[in-house]
Design a protein around this motif. Structure first.
Motif, mmCIF file in Angstrom:
data_model
loop_
_atom_site.group_PDB
_atom_site.id
_atom_site.type_symbol
_atom_site.label_atom_id
_atom_site.label_comp_id
_atom_site.label_asym_id
_atom_site.label_seq_id
_atom_site.Cartn_x
_atom_site.Cartn_y
_atom_site.Cartn_z
ATOM 1 N N TYR A 1 -6.226 1.139 -4.366
ATOM 2 C CA TYR A 1 -7.384 0.485 -3.744
ATOM 3 C C TYR A 1 -7.776 1.247 -2.487
ATOM 4 O O TYR A 1 -6.948 1.627 -1.670
ATOM 5 N N TYR B 1 -7.933 2.161 7.034
ATOM 6 C CA TYR B 1 -7.156 0.940 6.806
ATOM 7 C C TYR B 1 -6.803 0.289 8.144
ATOM 8 O O TYR B 1 -6.943 -0.925 8.317
ATOM 9 N N LEU C 1 0.840 -1.196 0.000
ATOM 10 C CA LEU C 1 0.000 0.000 0.000
ATOM 11 C C LEU C 1 0.876 1.247 0.000
ATOM 12 O O LEU C 1 1.665 1.470 0.925
ATOM 13 N N SER D 1 -12.317 -1.591 -0.522
ATOM 14 C CA SER D 1 -11.912 -2.771 -1.287
ATOM 15 C C SER D 1 -11.130 -3.773 -0.438
ATOM 16 O O SER D 1 -10.764 -4.846 -0.932
ATOM 17 N N LEU D 2 -10.872 -3.442 0.817
ATOM 18 C CA LEU D 2 -10.064 -4.333 1.658
ATOM 19 C C LEU D 2 -10.745 -5.668 1.897
ATOM 20 O O LEU D 2 -10.086 -6.710 1.990
ATOM 21 N N ARG D 3 -12.065 -5.675 2.008
ATOM 22 C CA ARG D 3 -12.779 -6.937 2.241
ATOM 23 C C ARG D 3 -12.518 -7.920 1.097
ATOM 24 O O ARG D 3 -12.290 -9.118 1.333
ATOM 25 N N LEU E 1 -9.949 -8.104 -0.782
ATOM 26 C CA LEU E 1 -8.562 -8.574 -0.744
ATOM 27 C C LEU E 1 -8.308 -9.544 0.394
ATOM 28 O O LEU E 1 -7.631 -10.564 0.219
ATOM 29 N N PHE E 2 -8.847 -9.227 1.594
ATOM 30 C CA PHE E 2 -8.431 -9.938 2.803
ATOM 31 C C PHE E 2 -9.461 -10.922 3.345
ATOM 32 O O PHE E 2 -9.078 -11.955 3.894
ATOM 33 N N PRO F 1 -10.224 1.936 1.027
ATOM 34 C CA PRO F 1 -10.565 1.105 2.186
ATOM 35 C C PRO F 1 -11.737 0.157 1.943
ATOM 36 O O PRO F 1 -11.742 -0.957 2.472
ATOM 37 N N PHE G 1 -9.940 -1.305 9.700
ATOM 38 C CA PHE G 1 -10.352 -2.569 9.078
ATOM 39 C C PHE G 1 -9.446 -3.707 9.539
ATOM 40 O O PHE G 1 -9.927 -4.792 9.893
ATOM 41 N N MET G 2 -8.145 -3.487 9.524
ATOM 42 C CA MET G 2 -7.216 -4.551 9.891
ATOM 43 C C MET G 2 -7.389 -4.945 11.358
ATOM 44 O O MET G 2 -7.317 -6.128 11.709
ATOM 45 N N LEU H 1 -1.304 -6.785 5.378
ATOM 46 C CA LEU H 1 -1.283 -5.500 4.679
ATOM 47 C C LEU H 1 0.127 -4.935 4.799
ATOM 48 O O LEU H 1 0.587 -4.584 5.877
#
Length: 336
Positions: free
Chosen positions: A137, A174, A130, A141-143, A145-146, A139, A177-178, A154
């Motif tokens: 991408y 970010y 990142l 779109s994180l779902r 990806l992860f 925030p 989310f993590m 990340l």
């Protein structure tokens, strides 16, 4: 008869060589990058890099000086990357990883990371890099990806290169989310490559301060963060932060080959003497030189002040704990 005798001598010499240590190594800092990342191959790297760094002639640009350095290295035993294709970079990296039983957290462009991971799923843990302005991408779109996708880490979060601090408000979604999904983060703090401010005009050494993570960890107390390059050279500040935030780990991130061994050992010993040997993780910052991957391990193995237990912690166990690998995964690594 002479051929038979020669074969016996060769066989005896091979048998006398120590078998490579097959205990697994977990590298928190691998990159999937193209063969021409630092210029058309073949290109070289001298170790310790800073001690051999080029000087600029009056009629040269810094980029031309660096180009001469990697094509006509001044050191007596440079590490060469002869890979002419991206596939050859992957194959050369995997050869070392198989021989030394290395498992790596791999960052890079998502497409390249997935390609490397598909080639050797037991060797690579996919990580999504990142950097604002480069990695497009958001925030939301994180779902994909992860949670729905294959990425597990990340990082490398390298916003230092574009002048964005870890505690910048635009990073908070970010981090949130993590933390919510209990997923680890690896962030660049510390030295950039030689000529960092030439290659990346937004890069600021002042953004290396570990104290810039304080607001982040205070707002997200369950967030697991690995600081790449351990925030070098700000070791005292990093130790202060690790003492206050137990979820904070560091990786070596190539500092072991950037500086002379004596200087690197002095910094590493500060973490060990502070009682933090169980939160220091191995990282090679491997780019395109497979030989540097092996050299990075050997520098840790050769550290005279580390016990065998501390070496194994740094080379594997600390990262396995940080990543929360399952007992089954750890057992498989040891069986590989």
């Amino acid at each position: 008869m002479r051929l038979h005798l020669y074969a016996l001598i060769v066989s005896a010499a091979a048998a006398a060589q120590p078998a490579p240590d097959r205990r697994p190594v977990l590298d928190m800092h691998l990159h999937a990058l193209p063969a021409d990342e630092v210029g058309p191959p073949p290109v070289a790297m001298c170790v310790p890099m800073l001690a051999w760094a080029p000087e600029r002639a009056p009629d040269q640009s810094w980029l031309d000086a660096f180009g001469a350095f990697v094509t006509d290295p001044p050191c007596p035993a440079p590490f060469w990357s002869n890979a002419r294709t991206d596939r050859e970079v992957l194959e050369g990296t995997l050869e070392v990883m198989e021989r030394r039983n290395i498992i790596g957290v791999l960052s890079g462009p998502p497409r390249d990371v997935l390609w490397w991971h598909e080639a050797a799923p037991d060797r690579f843990i996919p990580s999504a890099q990142l950097q604002f302005g480069r990695d497009a991408y958001a925030p939301d779109s994180l779902r994909a990806l992860f949670v729905d996708g294959p990425f597990e880490v990340l990082g490398e979060v390298s916003n230092q290169y574009v002048g964005v601090a870890p505690n910048d408000p635009q990073m908070d979604p970010y981090w949130a989310f993590m933390a919510e999904h209990d997923l680890p983060v690896a962030i660049h703090l510390g030295e950039g490559p030689f000529l960092a401010t030439v290659l990346y005009p937004g890069y600021r050494p002042s953004l290396s301060s570990p104290y810039l993570l304080e607001d982040v960890l205070h707002r997200h107390p369950t967030l697991r963060i690995s600081v790449m390059h351990y925030g070098s050279p700000l070791v005292d500040e990093m130790i202060a932060m690790m003492g206050a935030y137990p979820q904070l780990y560091v990786d070596l991130g190539g500092i072991q080959w950037f500086y002379a061994r004596a200087y690197f050992y002095e910094q590493l010993r500060q973490f060990v003497d502070a009682g933090l040997a169980r939160r220091v993780m191995f990282g090679s910052d491997h780019v395109i030189w497979p030989g540097l991957l092996e050299e990075s391990i050997d520098i840790v193995e050769d550290a005279p002040f580390l016990s065998d237990e501390q070496k194994r912690d740094i080379l594997y166990h600390n990262a396995a704990r940080f990543l929360r690998l399952s007992d089954e995964t750890i057992a498989r690594h040891h069986a590989m």
